[in-house]
Write a protein that holds these residues in place. Sequence first.
Motif, PDB file in Angstrom:
ATOM      1  N   THR A   2      59.338  32.130  76.379  1.00  0.00           N
ATOM      2  CA  THR A   2      58.618  30.892  76.182  1.00  0.00           C
ATOM      3  C   THR A   2      59.274  29.742  76.919  1.00  0.00           C
ATOM      4  O   THR A   2      60.410  29.830  77.374  1.00  0.00           O
ATOM      5  CB  THR A   2      58.547  30.557  74.681  1.00  0.00           C
ATOM      6  N   ARG A   4      61.356  26.859  78.037  1.00  0.00           N
ATOM      7  CA  ARG A   4      62.676  26.453  77.575  1.00  0.00           C
ATOM      8  C   ARG A   4      62.794  24.951  77.386  1.00  0.00           C
ATOM      9  O   ARG A   4      63.725  24.474  76.760  1.00  0.00           O
ATOM     10  CB  ARG A   4      63.750  26.915  78.560  1.00  0.00           C
ATOM     11  N   THR A   5      61.924  24.177  77.968  1.00  0.00           N
ATOM     12  CA  THR A   5      62.111  22.732  77.979  1.00  0.00           C
ATOM     13  C   THR A   5      61.302  22.032  76.902  1.00  0.00           C
ATOM     14  O   THR A   5      61.278  20.820  76.850  1.00  0.00           O
ATOM     15  CB  THR A   5      61.696  22.164  79.358  1.00  0.00           C
ATOM     16  N   GLU A   6      60.668  22.778  76.027  1.00  0.00           N
ATOM     17  CA  GLU A   6      59.836  22.167  75.009  1.00  0.00           C
ATOM     18  C   GLU A   6      60.689  21.453  73.975  1.00  0.00           C
ATOM     19  O   GLU A   6      61.644  22.011  73.428  1.00  0.00           O
ATOM     20  CB  GLU A   6      59.009  23.256  74.316  1.00  0.00           C
ATOM     21  N   ARG A  46      67.517  32.768  69.388  1.00  0.00           N
ATOM     22  CA  ARG A  46      67.043  31.422  69.692  1.00  0.00           C
ATOM     23  C   ARG A  46      68.249  30.528  69.946  1.00  0.00           C
ATOM     24  O   ARG A  46      69.094  30.344  69.068  1.00  0.00           O
ATOM     25  CB  ARG A  46      66.230  30.858  68.532  1.00  0.00           C
ATOM     26  N   HIS A  84      64.721  32.931  73.589  1.00  0.00           N
ATOM     27  CA  HIS A  84      64.394  31.706  74.315  1.00  0.00           C
ATOM     28  C   HIS A  84      65.273  30.561  73.843  1.00  0.00           C
ATOM     29  O   HIS A  84      65.950  30.648  72.827  1.00  0.00           O
ATOM     30  CB  HIS A  84      62.900  31.341  74.211  1.00  0.00           C
ATOM     31  N   CYS A  86      65.529  26.141  73.343  1.00  0.00           N
ATOM     32  CA  CYS A  86      64.698  24.963  73.135  1.00  0.00           C
ATOM     33  C   CYS A  86      65.583  23.758  72.863  1.00  0.00           C
ATOM     34  O   CYS A  86      66.777  23.877  72.581  1.00  0.00           O
ATOM     35  CB  CYS A  86      63.719  25.176  71.981  1.00  0.00           C
TER      36      CYS A  86
END
Length: 289
Positions: A2, A4-6, A46, A84, A86
């Motif tokens: 997903t 990564r920069t969210e 995560r 992922h 975040c």
Amino acid sequence: MTDRTEAVTTMTFKPVIHVGIDGAWRDAGAVEWAVQEALLRRAALRAVHVIDDRALPVPDELAIDVVNAVGKYLDERLGALDHHGCVAIGSPARTLVSLAAESRMLVVGRRGTDAVRDLMIGSLSEAVAISGTVPVIVVPQQWTPTGRGGPVVVAIDGSDCGSPAVDFAVETANLRKLPLRLVHVWDLPAIYPGDVPSMGEEWWDTAERRLEHLADGLRGRHPDLLVETELRSGHAAAGIVTAATEADAQLLVIGGCARDWPSKLPDSITCGVLRHAGCPLAVVHHREG
């Protein structure tokens, strides 16, 4: 994988491993420990970089670079295993604890052991270790896997808070194919006269019987697990750390009763072990009612 920069403030809870990261992640050891656990357990990973909302209300380029760098490293180490990174915004300790609340464990790094850092450790790793509701693994700075076969050491105190710690230690020892060592450190309460040898002998004998009873039960339930015992007298935190160091422990496990931070005072033994342990430390909580 997903995005990564969210930027997120909440996350869907899953049975995953969470690891806290920052710009010093390559030296912290926490990511490497989390990767090992993910591979052993075949668990999702995560990696979370928390930006303190009191300093910066939105992710900056540096935070995004950190998450991307960790993401590339996880790609190399974990391959197709779910992972992922975040960016989250909020109080670092509270945010990590909240995001990991229903996960298998939370892994964080510990910076150094000099006098100044000993005073500052409460800024993150101590707060997370005291208030976390899942097992919290605190990994010393620059820790790297040794490949040696030292045991998983678990501190036994006889309280109701200890059982989840023993269960976690047994599970970890089995997964890593390591011996399990039960360590109990006792000290004669100050109300008893220290110059009465029989009193100390009585306490020693009682502690030894209880420790062996626990070990025998574990041996019966886990016949393939090598279970060792060690009994010491003296200051609990110092004795636990010394026992782990002398055994070349691959992991030290202690129990605790999770507390809201900083609304309640942290357990002095937990904090003492946290500040001085030379190997990764797992704090496994029994939640207070």
